[in-house]
Write a protein that holds these residues in place. Sequence first.
Motif, PDB file in Angstrom:
ATOM      1  N   GLY A   9       0.837  -1.207   0.000  1.00 10.75           N
ATOM      2  CA  GLY A   9       0.000   0.000   0.000  1.00 10.75           C
ATOM      3  C   GLY A   9       0.864   1.246   0.000  1.00 10.75           C
ATOM      4  O   GLY A   9       0.587   2.212   0.709  1.00 10.75           O
ATOM      5  N   ALA A  10       1.930   1.222  -0.816  1.00 13.26           N
ATOM      6  CA  ALA A  10       2.928   2.303  -0.790  1.00 13.26           C
ATOM      7  C   ALA A  10       2.387   3.630  -1.318  1.00 13.26           C
ATOM      8  O   ALA A  10       2.923   4.684  -0.998  1.00 13.26           O
ATOM      9  N   ASN A  37      -2.511  -0.636  -5.571  1.00 17.03           N
ATOM     10  CA  ASN A  37      -3.622  -1.262  -6.273  1.00 17.03           C
ATOM     11  C   ASN A  37      -3.468  -1.042  -7.774  1.00 17.03           C
ATOM     12  O   ASN A  37      -3.293  -2.015  -8.515  1.00 17.03           O
ATOM     13  N   ILE A  99      -2.257  -1.639   3.222  1.00 19.26           N
ATOM     14  CA  ILE A  99      -3.335  -1.748   2.227  1.00 19.26           C
ATOM     15  C   ILE A  99      -4.628  -1.460   2.973  1.00 19.26           C
ATOM     16  O   ILE A  99      -4.743  -1.734   4.167  1.00 19.26           O
ATOM     17  N   GLY A 101      -8.516  -2.187   3.797  1.00 18.08           N
ATOM     18  CA  GLY A 101      -9.554  -3.198   3.687  1.00 18.08           C
ATOM     19  C   GLY A 101      -9.056  -4.619   3.773  1.00 18.08           C
ATOM     20  O   GLY A 101      -7.851  -4.891   3.898  1.00 18.08           O
ATOM     21  N   ALA A 103      -8.683  -6.620   1.561  1.00 20.45           N
ATOM     22  CA  ALA A 103      -7.769  -6.937   0.454  1.00 20.45           C
ATOM     23  C   ALA A 103      -6.345  -7.101   0.965  1.00 20.45           C
ATOM     24  O   ALA A 103      -5.528  -7.775   0.342  1.00 20.45           O
ATOM     25  N   ALA A 121      -0.913  -1.367   9.940  1.00 19.53           N
ATOM     26  CA  ALA A 121      -1.866  -0.255   9.835  1.00 19.53           C
ATOM     27  C   ALA A 121      -3.217  -0.799   9.403  1.00 19.53           C
ATOM     28  O   ALA A 121      -4.266  -0.292   9.788  1.00 19.53           O
ATOM     29  N   ASN A 122      -3.187  -1.862   8.610  1.00 17.35           N
ATOM     30  CA  ASN A 122      -4.364  -2.457   7.967  1.00 17.35           C
ATOM     31  C   ASN A 122      -5.272  -3.158   8.987  1.00 17.35           C
ATOM     32  O   ASN A 122      -5.321  -4.373   9.099  1.00 17.35           O
ATOM     33  N   ASP A 148      -1.707   1.852  13.977  1.00 15.04           N
ATOM     34  CA  ASP A 148      -2.886   2.657  14.273  1.00 15.04           C
ATOM     35  C   ASP A 148      -2.517   3.482  15.509  1.00 15.04           C
ATOM     36  O   ASP A 148      -1.981   2.928  16.486  1.00 15.04           O
ATOM     37  N   SER A 201      -5.377  13.662   8.428  1.00 14.28           N
ATOM     38  CA  SER A 201      -5.516  13.598   6.977  1.00 14.28           C
ATOM     39  C   SER A 201      -5.268  12.150   6.551  1.00 14.28           C
ATOM     40  O   SER A 201      -4.182  11.618   6.759  1.00 14.28           O
ATOM     41  N   GLY A 203      -6.816   8.356   4.106  1.00 11.30           N
ATOM     42  CA  GLY A 203      -7.511   7.834   2.932  1.00 11.30           C
ATOM     43  C   GLY A 203      -9.027   7.961   3.089  1.00 11.30           C
ATOM     44  O   GLY A 203      -9.544   8.153   4.193  1.00 11.30           O
ATOM     45  N   ILE A 206     -11.086   5.191   5.528  1.00  8.38           N
ATOM     46  CA  ILE A 206     -10.958   5.375   6.983  1.00  8.38           C
ATOM     47  C   ILE A 206     -11.561   6.721   7.409  1.00  8.38           C
ATOM     48  O   ILE A 206     -12.086   6.847   8.521  1.00  8.38           O
ATOM     49  N   MET A 264       0.581  10.870  11.511  1.00  8.09           N
ATOM     50  CA  MET A 264       0.831   9.423  11.517  1.00  8.09           C
ATOM     51  C   MET A 264       2.317   9.068  11.491  1.00  8.09           C
ATOM     52  O   MET A 264       2.696   7.940  11.796  1.00  8.09           O
TER      53      MET A 264
HETATM   54  P1  NAD Z   1      -5.361   4.791   1.277  1.00  9.95           P
HETATM   55  O1  NAD Z   1      -6.652   4.598   0.601  1.00  9.95           O
HETATM   56  O2  NAD Z   1      -4.750   6.150   1.304  1.00  9.95           O
HETATM   57  O3  NAD Z   1      -4.265   3.781   0.666  1.00  9.95           O
HETATM   58  C1  NAD Z   1      -4.531   2.423   0.503  1.00  9.95           C
HETATM   59  C2  NAD Z   1      -3.396   1.710  -0.206  1.00  9.95           C
HETATM   60  O4  NAD Z   1      -3.829   0.356  -0.460  1.00  9.95           O
HETATM   61  C3  NAD Z   1      -3.009   2.299  -1.559  1.00  9.95           C
HETATM   62  O5  NAD Z   1      -1.624   2.142  -1.763  1.00  9.95           O
HETATM   63  C4  NAD Z   1      -3.793   1.430  -2.548  1.00  9.95           C
HETATM   64  O6  NAD Z   1      -3.191   1.400  -3.825  1.00  9.95           O
HETATM   65  C5  NAD Z   1      -3.746   0.079  -1.866  1.00  9.95           C
HETATM   66  N1  NAD Z   1      -4.878  -0.773  -2.222  1.00  9.95           N
HETATM   67  C6  NAD Z   1      -6.196  -0.431  -2.253  1.00  9.95           C
HETATM   68  N2  NAD Z   1      -6.952  -1.468  -2.634  1.00  9.95           N
HETATM   69  C7  NAD Z   1      -6.114  -2.506  -2.843  1.00  9.95           C
HETATM   70  C8  NAD Z   1      -6.283  -3.855  -3.279  1.00  9.95           C
HETATM   71  N3  NAD Z   1      -7.502  -4.337  -3.574  1.00  9.95           N
HETATM   72  N4  NAD Z   1      -5.191  -4.646  -3.372  1.00  9.95           N
HETATM   73  C9  NAD Z   1      -3.962  -4.171  -3.093  1.00  9.95           C
HETATM   74  N5  NAD Z   1      -3.733  -2.900  -2.707  1.00  9.95           N
HETATM   75  C10 NAD Z   1      -4.794  -2.080  -2.579  1.00  9.95           C
HETATM   76  O7  NAD Z   1      -5.535   4.244   2.774  1.00  9.95           O
HETATM   77  P2  NAD Z   1      -4.787   4.711   4.106  1.00  9.95           P
HETATM   78  O8  NAD Z   1      -5.515   5.854   4.705  1.00  9.95           O
HETATM   79  O9  NAD Z   1      -3.334   4.815   3.861  1.00  9.95           O
HETATM   80  O10 NAD Z   1      -5.084   3.458   5.061  1.00  9.95           O
HETATM   81  C11 NAD Z   1      -4.407   2.225   4.909  1.00  9.95           C
HETATM   82  C12 NAD Z   1      -4.729   1.352   6.117  1.00  9.95           C
HETATM   83  O11 NAD Z   1      -4.184   1.974   7.278  1.00  9.95           O
HETATM   84  C13 NAD Z   1      -6.225   1.196   6.378  1.00  9.95           C
HETATM   85  O12 NAD Z   1      -6.481  -0.077   6.868  1.00  9.95           O
HETATM   86  C14 NAD Z   1      -6.501   2.230   7.462  1.00  9.95           C
HETATM   87  O13 NAD Z   1      -7.590   1.875   8.288  1.00  9.95           O
HETATM   88  C15 NAD Z   1      -5.201   2.189   8.240  1.00  9.95           C
HETATM   89  N6  NAD Z   1      -4.908   3.425   8.960  1.00  9.95           N
HETATM   90  C16 NAD Z   1      -4.747   4.578   8.272  1.00  9.95           C
HETATM   91  C17 NAD Z   1      -4.476   5.766   8.949  1.00  9.95           C
HETATM   92  C18 NAD Z   1      -4.267   7.056   8.197  1.00  9.95           C
HETATM   93  O14 NAD Z   1      -3.918   8.061   8.818  1.00  9.95           O
HETATM   94  N7  NAD Z   1      -4.443   7.107   6.902  1.00  9.95           N
HETATM   95  C19 NAD Z   1      -4.390   5.758  10.341  1.00  9.95           C
HETATM   96  C20 NAD Z   1      -4.566   4.554  11.015  1.00  9.95           C
HETATM   97  C21 NAD Z   1      -4.820   3.387  10.312  1.00  9.95           C
END
Ligand code: NAD
Length: 385
Positions: A9-10, A37, A99, A101, A103, A121-122, A148, A201, A203, A206, A264
């Motif tokens: 999920g880079a 993705n 990543i 969800g 997924a 994080a996922n 988290d 800030s 995705g 979330i 974060m």
């Molecule tokens: P985001 O939507 O910004 O990024 C998601 C990443 O996952 C992207 O790199 C995307 O390309 C990849 N991805 C999406 N669907 C995919 C699939 N089907 N297969 C493979 N890769 C896929 O999300 P985010 O905000 O960075 O959150 C990522 C995780 O971290 C989530 O589980 C979220 O709950 C958790 N989290 C995020 C934060 C935050 O500050 N953003 C804080 C705490 C926890």
Amino acid sequence: MTRTITILGATGSVGASTLDLVRRNRDMFRVVALTANGNAAMLGELAREFGAEVAVVADEGCLPALREALSGSGIEAAGGAAAVVDAAARGADITMAAIVGCAGLAPTMAAIECGKAVALANKEALVSAGEVMTAAVKRTGATLLPVDSEHNAIFQCLAGNDPAHVHAITLTASGGPFREWEMERIHRATPAEAVKHPTWSMGAKISVDSATMMNKGLEFIEAYHLFPVGVERLRIVIHPQSIVHSMVEYRDGSTLAQLGPSDMRVPIASALAWPARMNTPCAPLDLAAIGSLSFFKPDEERFPATRVAREAVIAGGAAPAVLNAANEIAVAAFLAGQIAFTRIVQSAEDVLARGVPRPPVTLEEVIAVDREARIRAAEMMETVS
Ligand code: NAD
Ligand code: MG
């Protein structure tokens, strides 16, 4: 000492924060794999910048674009969900599971199977797999480092203490953008309003979860698995400033809390460097400038998600996986303008009420529960709208 790192999920929000820290601490890490993705152009650019061994797009249709973005670089390109799992299985010293969800479940499990450090994080992966994931962590000797912010705070507050002396663990919640809204206005909330988080800030998914408070519900289940003190010792308190990231109360009346800016990069740095510390660009808090912090009881009448999640974790077995899948489908439908904001949690509760399959005991069974719950959630949504 240089450690190898893989970021699942880079291209996301957590992925970008992680890479920002890697960029600022180049001598600490060597990048093995970066995955996304479908954003091949951005992934290709990142893989070149960080000299990754391999870059992977989950969406196979984006592989030609990735190959083109990487041409002449000597970096491997791969595509498809199985290739993401293979990348995770390369066993970097630390894998950031970011990543969004369910997924992310199979790749996260593949990283755990390597028995190294996994920064998690996922949350949806742990919510869905629960005991299947925690059992794999025990069996392989992997180190699961919570990213988290709340769970990272709790992890820090537990360090050096005997968990037998924990009286309670309190998760803080900002309350989201609709914390002070009337029910009627919440019902009409738009996707643009829901993704505008007051303190973080993040995705889109979330951010919507934070607005419904399902994020805190999922985090409650996440905490249940990470810190096995029992449901009755897990609490939630609203704290709109997002400065106190969570707390652990001990039997002697001491409460340990972790405080920090709502960035974060602070919890990510804590996980990446654990048990050491690393530099971040985040300045420590100026509490005199912040002035005051406030705390409130959650209102489960307006925001029922935490109740629904607590009931799911008490029901146990497949219930949290069903809840998570139904919520993912509902959030996507809300973001696509297909359902009202208040339908999100309601539909997750409706799917759960239809009954839950028997407890999954393998990764494949968790994935099957997730798949079926998604189908049921989508069907039920069609009948309602
Ligand atoms: P985001 O939507 O910004 O990024 C998601 C990443 O996952 C992207 O790199 C995307 O390309 C990849 N991805 C999406 N669907 C995919 C699939 N089907 N297969 C493979 N890769 C896929 O999300 P985010 O905000 O960075 O959150 C990522 C995780 O971290 C989530 O589980 C979220 O709950 C958790 N989290 C995020 C934060 C935050 O500050 N953003 C804080 C705490 C926890
Ligand atoms: Mg959180």
